[in-house]
Design a protein around this motif. Sequence first.
Motif, PDB file in Angstrom:
ATOM      1  N   HIS A  49    -106.416   2.057  67.579  1.00 30.76           N
ATOM      2  CA  HIS A  49    -107.273   2.932  66.787  1.00 30.76           C
ATOM      3  C   HIS A  49    -108.739   2.695  67.146  1.00 30.76           C
ATOM      4  N   ALA A  50    -109.117   1.436  67.372  1.00 28.31           N
ATOM      5  CA  ALA A  50    -110.497   1.121  67.764  1.00 28.31           C
ATOM      6  C   ALA A  50    -110.821   1.734  69.125  1.00 28.31           C
ATOM      7  N   PHE A  51    -109.864   1.656  70.054  1.00 30.97           N
ATOM      8  CA  PHE A  51    -110.044   2.302  71.371  1.00 30.97           C
ATOM      9  C   PHE A  51    -110.297   3.810  71.178  1.00 30.97           C
ATOM     10  N   GLU A  52    -109.468   4.437  70.333  1.00 29.46           N
ATOM     11  CA  GLU A  52    -109.581   5.882  70.095  1.00 29.46           C
ATOM     12  C   GLU A  52    -110.904   6.228  69.411  1.00 29.46           C
ATOM     13  N   CYS A  53    -111.352   5.337  68.517  1.00 29.77           N
ATOM     14  CA  CYS A  53    -112.642   5.551  67.847  1.00 29.77           C
ATOM     15  C   CYS A  53    -113.780   5.548  68.862  1.00 29.77           C
ATOM     16  N   TRP A  54    -113.768   4.565  69.784  1.00 24.43           N
ATOM     17  CA  TRP A  54    -114.814   4.523  70.812  1.00 24.43           C
ATOM     18  C   TRP A  54    -114.742   5.753  71.715  1.00 24.43           C
ATOM     19  N   ASN A  55    -113.563   6.303  71.847  1.00 24.73           N
ATOM     20  CA  ASN A  55    -113.403   7.519  72.645  1.00 24.73           C
ATOM     21  C   ASN A  55    -113.825   8.776  71.869  1.00 24.73           C
ATOM     22  N   GLN A  56    -114.303   8.580  70.649  1.00 29.88           N
ATOM     23  CA  GLN A  56    -114.772   9.652  69.754  1.00 29.88           C
ATOM     24  C   GLN A  56    -113.651  10.633  69.396  1.00 29.88           C
ATOM     25  N   ALA A  57    -112.403  10.121  69.352  1.00 27.75           N
ATOM     26  CA  ALA A  57    -111.254  10.978  69.046  1.00 27.75           C
ATOM     27  C   ALA A  57    -111.302  11.539  67.634  1.00 27.75           C
ATOM     28  N   MET A  73    -116.864   6.334  51.190  1.00 30.26           N
ATOM     29  CA  MET A  73    -115.583   7.063  51.215  1.00 30.26           C
ATOM     30  C   MET A  73    -114.974   7.149  52.615  1.00 30.26           C
ATOM     31  N   ALA A  74    -115.781   7.557  53.589  1.00 34.36           N
ATOM     32  CA  ALA A  74    -115.258   7.814  54.930  1.00 34.36           C
ATOM     33  C   ALA A  74    -114.717   6.560  55.596  1.00 34.36           C
ATOM     34  N   GLU A  75    -115.135   5.391  55.116  1.00 34.39           N
ATOM     35  CA  GLU A  75    -114.667   4.148  55.745  1.00 34.39           C
ATOM     36  C   GLU A  75    -113.183   3.914  55.506  1.00 34.39           C
ATOM     37  N   ALA A  76    -112.622   4.550  54.478  1.00 32.23           N
ATOM     38  CA  ALA A  76    -111.173   4.424  54.250  1.00 32.23           C
ATOM     39  C   ALA A  76    -110.394   5.024  55.411  1.00 32.23           C
ATOM     40  N   ALA A  77    -110.947   6.065  56.021  1.00 36.61           N
ATOM     41  CA  ALA A  77    -110.284   6.670  57.182  1.00 36.61           C
ATOM     42  C   ALA A  77    -110.232   5.683  58.337  1.00 36.61           C
ATOM     43  N   LEU A  78    -111.364   5.068  58.639  1.00 36.01           N
ATOM     44  CA  LEU A  78    -111.429   4.078  59.717  1.00 36.01           C
ATOM     45  C   LEU A  78    -110.478   2.925  59.445  1.00 36.01           C
ATOM     46  N   LEU A  79    -110.502   2.409  58.220  1.00 34.22           N
ATOM     47  CA  LEU A  79    -109.810   1.157  57.905  1.00 34.22           C
ATOM     48  C   LEU A  79    -108.323   1.354  57.602  1.00 34.22           C
ATOM     49  N   SER A  80    -107.892   2.617  57.519  1.00 36.32           N
ATOM     50  CA  SER A  80    -106.451   2.874  57.345  1.00 36.32           C
ATOM     51  C   SER A  80    -105.854   3.518  58.591  1.00 36.32           C
ATOM     52  N   ASN A  81    -106.614   3.460  59.704  1.00 37.91           N
ATOM     53  CA  ASN A  81    -106.156   4.009  60.990  1.00 37.91           C
ATOM     54  C   ASN A  81    -105.812   5.497  60.889  1.00 37.91           C
ATOM     55  N   TYR A  82    -106.612   6.243  60.167  1.00 40.98           N
ATOM     56  CA  TYR A  82    -106.437   7.690  60.015  1.00 40.98           C
ATOM     57  C   TYR A  82    -106.633   8.364  61.365  1.00 40.98           C
ATOM     58  N   ARG A  83    -105.727   9.282  61.712  1.00 49.24           N
ATOM     59  CA  ARG A  83    -105.746   9.850  63.063  1.00 49.24           C
ATOM     60  C   ARG A  83    -106.365  11.252  63.114  1.00 49.24           C
ATOM     61  N   LYS A  84    -107.014  11.683  62.040  1.00 47.07           N
ATOM     62  CA  LYS A  84    -107.699  12.975  62.064  1.00 47.07           C
ATOM     63  C   LYS A  84    -109.198  12.725  61.882  1.00 47.07           C
ATOM     64  N   SER A  85    -109.961  13.809  61.844  1.00 48.85           N
ATOM     65  CA  SER A  85    -111.420  13.679  61.732  1.00 48.85           C
ATOM     66  C   SER A  85    -111.805  12.846  60.516  1.00 48.85           C
ATOM     67  N   HIS A  86    -112.546  11.759  60.733  1.00 48.54           N
ATOM     68  CA  HIS A  86    -112.918  10.856  59.647  1.00 48.54           C
ATOM     69  C   HIS A  86    -113.941  11.482  58.707  1.00 48.54           C
ATOM     70  N   SER A  87    -114.666  12.484  59.174  1.00 54.39           N
ATOM     71  CA  SER A  87    -115.663  13.119  58.317  1.00 54.39           C
ATOM     72  C   SER A  87    -115.013  13.903  57.181  1.00 54.39           C
TER      73      SER A  87
END
Length: 937
Positions: free
Chosen positions: A715-723, A796-810
Amino acid sequence: MNFEKKLIVNSGNQNLLNELIKSINECERFYFSVAFINYSGLQLLLDALKDAGESSTKGKILTSTYLNFTDAKALRKINEFPEIDLKVFVTDRDIGFHTKAYIFEYIDSYKVIIGSSNITQSALKSNVEWNVEIVAKCDAAFIQDVLREYEDLWEASTVADEVFIQRYEDFLSKLVSINKMQSVIYENSEYIVPNRMQKRAMENLARIRSFGQKKALVVAATGTGKTYMSAFDVKNFKPRKLLFIVHREEILKKAKETFETLIVNQGVTFGLLTGNHKQKDVDYVFATIQTITKCCEEFSPDEFDYLIIDEAHHATSSSYERVLAYFTPEFTLGMTATPERSDQNNVFDLFDNNVALEVRLHEALEDDLVVPFHYFGITDIDGVDLSDVDIDDINEVAKRLKVHERVDYIIEQMNFYGHDGDKRKGLGFCVNISHAQYMATEFTDRGYPSICLTGGDSVDVRATYMKRLEDDQDELQFIFTVDIFNEGVDIPSINTVLMLRPTGSPIVFIQQLGRGLRKHSGKSFLTVLDFIGNHNKTFLIAIALNGSRYYDKESLKVAIATGFANIPGATHIQMDKISQERILAQIDKENFNSLKYLREEYFEFKKMNQGRIPFYLMDYIKYDGAPNPVKFINREKSYLQFVAKTEKSAALKNLLLNDHFVGALEELSSKLPLKRIYDFVIARYLLENDMITLAIANNEILKHVKSVNEDSILHAFECWNQAFYDDAQKSRQLKLFTHQNGELRKTPAFTDVLGNAEQRLYIEDVLSYGIFRYEKEYRDEDYGVPHFKLYEQYQMAEAALLSNYRKSHSSFRGSGLLVNGKEFFIYIDLHKEADIKESINYKDELLNEQYLQWETQNSTSPRTERGKDIVYNHERSVNLHLFVRKYKEIEKNKTEPYIYIGRGDIVEFEGEKPITTKVKLEHPIPAALYTELTVKV
C-alpha cells in the motif's frame, strides 16, 4: 439512615489532595487524625490552611510519632497557624497509631474521609490509595462514634509545643546518625536492576544493532541514569575492550565507578586516561577527550569494540570528530541530555539518526527518574509593572525588577512555602548579571547568604560555590544566576528554585526547572516559586507546564482549570487566582495559528538556537519545550518556505526557485507528522539506492518496528505511485517515485532534485524528522491494520491511508461515518456549535469513561444492511473505530483533528433515521483525557 458515600482514589481527574483543599475551604471546622505528616504533603495544603485561618475556620490536627515518620519541621510549620491546635500521640513498642481520618464539620452535617492516606505528597496525589468519603447529618450514630473516638485520642495525646518539637527533633537527629552508621552495607551488583527507561533503551539498542547499525544516540534528562544504562548495555554486549570518552574528569571518575559497580567478576580491568592518569593497558579505558585526542594513534583503529561518547552534543567539535574518524569500533553509543549543536553540524547525523531513546520532562516524572516538583505560581507585587515593556528589553526589565519591596515579598513567600530538608539550597534565575548581583546582595543583607554566579566565572570558582551550597554545614543558601546553559550548574541537592524573570520561552522555563530535579538522598521534592508578572507572555508558562509540544487553546485552558491534572506522579502545580485569570485571558486573546504568533514563536526559538537560523526541522528536536514546526509547514506548505518568507532570505528564495525541489519538499512535508513509518523508511532507503523491493522494504522497516504488515508495504508503494490521489492532487503534487513490477524507483524529477547537494540536505531533513518524531510518539509497537494508536490525533482522510483503502483517499471526508470493508470509522463532535444547523439535534456525548451515546446519520435505519452492521456490529464482525473531538473549530479557520478512543460495540439502540445508540468502549478513556474532553472552561 442513608449516607452519601463515594470512593476517592488518586487518578488523572481526582485525588485526595483536591478533595481536602475543597473541604477545608468550605467547612466550618476540621479535625484530622493521621499516623504521620511529612513536609512534602503539608506544603501542598499550606494555602488552604492559610485561607481557612483568614476566614476564622478553626481546626485540630492530630498525628503521631509512629515509626518516627512525622517531620519535626512539619509540626513546627503547623504551629504557625494560630487557628489550628496540634497534638501528637506518642507511640511505644506496644501501641501503634494507624488512623487516617479527615473530619469536616458543616452547619448541619459532617463529612468524614477515612482510608489509607497520611499527609505525604505521594499519599495525597499519586499512591494507590483508597479513601471512603461519607456525608451524614450531625446526629447520625456513625458521626457521633467518629467524634467520640477522635476526642478520646485527642485527650490521650500531647500538645506539640516548641519544647516537645525540639525534644522530638533531637531524638530524630540521633536516630539519623545511628541509621547512617548501620546503612553502610556492601552493595551487590546483582541486585541493581535497570529502570524502565534503561530497559527501553537497551531493547532499542539491541534492535538497532540486530540490523547491522553501528551507532545510536540516547537523549535523556540529566539525572535519569544514562551512565547506568550504558553500563547495563556494555554488560550485555560484553566487548573485549571499551573506550568511554567525556570532556570532564569528574564525570569520567563517576562513570568508571558505575561500571566497576555493575561489571564485577568478569576479569575486566578498568583505568583512567586523563591529564593526571595514564592507564592505557586496561580493558575498559575511561578517557577525557583532551587526552585521547593527543594519544589516539597509540592505539590501533580497531582496538575498541565499544565506544561511548558522554555529553554527546560536544561530539560535533573538531577534537571529537578526529577521534571518531580514527577508531572503528563495532558499536558507538552517544548520550546527551540536550542534543543542541554547537556549530553547523548535527549530533543526530553523527549517530546516523538512530535514536535509541528520547526521554523528556514528563516521561522522566512518569518513570520516577527525577524528583517530583511543587510549583507555586505567585502573582508578583503591584509595584512591578511589566505591562508596557518588551520582555526582550533586558535592561529595562531588570531595572523594574530591582525593587526592595519585591525582595521582601520573595523572601516572605519563600519562608511561607518552605523547602525539603534542613538547609535551604536554592537557585534563583534572573534577567541579567546586574539583576543577579542585586538579588545576591539583597538576600545576603537580609540574612540569607547568597552569591551571584554567571558564565563569566571560571570553572574553579563555580565548582567552589557549588560545593559550598551542597555542604550542609556551610552558610551559603542561594546562587543567583543568568546563563543557565552552562553544564557547570548541576547541583543534585538543590531543593528550591526561584523564577525571578519573565518567562519568554517554554524551553528556558523547562531548563531552569530541570536544574533542581536531579534525585538526591537529601530531598524528596523540589520547591519552585515562580513570581508571575503582568507582562503579555505569561501564557508561555502554561505551555511549558502542560508538557505537550502539540497543544491547542482548549487543552491549555483545561490544564490550568484542573491544576494540570495530566502531570504524572506526586508533582503539584498550583497558580493563584490572579495568575490563572491573567493566563486564561491571554490564551483566549491569542491565536496560536496566526502568522504573527508563528513568527514570534520562530524568532524566540532562533534566539535559543544561539541566534542562528534554524534551517532544519531536526533543529526542533534539540530542546524540551521547542515549538511544533509542523505548524510552520501548515502555514507555507514546507518548513523551508516558511523560513525563507520569515527571514526574507534572498539565498533561500533563490534555492526555492527550483519547482521540482519545492514540489518534493511539499509532497514530503504534507505527510507530517507521520502516522505510518513505512512510507518514509522506504523513501530514505531510495535516497541511496536505485530501487527497493517489498522484501528489502520489509527488512528496512523492521529496523524501526517490531513487526511489519506485508500488505501495508504494498500500500505504501502504491501511495508513492500516487495511485490513490484524485486528479486535482496529481496535478498539484510532484511524483517522487514510480511503482512497477514489484519495485519502487525514483522519478527523473526527484533524481534531479537529489543531485543538488544543498537540496538533498533539506530532503534528508524532512525524512529524518518524520522518522524521529514517529519513533518518539509511536515507539516500535505494531498497531495492526487499521494502524491506529489509542488517543493519538487523526484527520478523517488518514483512516483511508491507515486501513489500506484502495480508492481515492480524498473521498474520506465530510461524513460522520466512513467505511472500508468491515472497518467502520465513526467521527463525533462532542460539543456542537449552535451555528451548525444540522448538528443542533444530535445527541452525541460521552456518558462516562466507558460508554458514549452516538446518533447515526438521519438516513440510517436498523432494517438496512448498513444499519444492521452498526447496531449488531459484534455479531456481524464489524469493527467500529471511534474518533472524538471536543469542538470542530477552536481557532478561526483551523479545523481540529479527532482523537482515536479505540473500538466499541453497540450495546443498546432505539429509534430509526436516526438511530440513537449506546456504545461500550473496548478501552475506558483515561481520566485526564476524559476531563479534557468534557470540562468546559
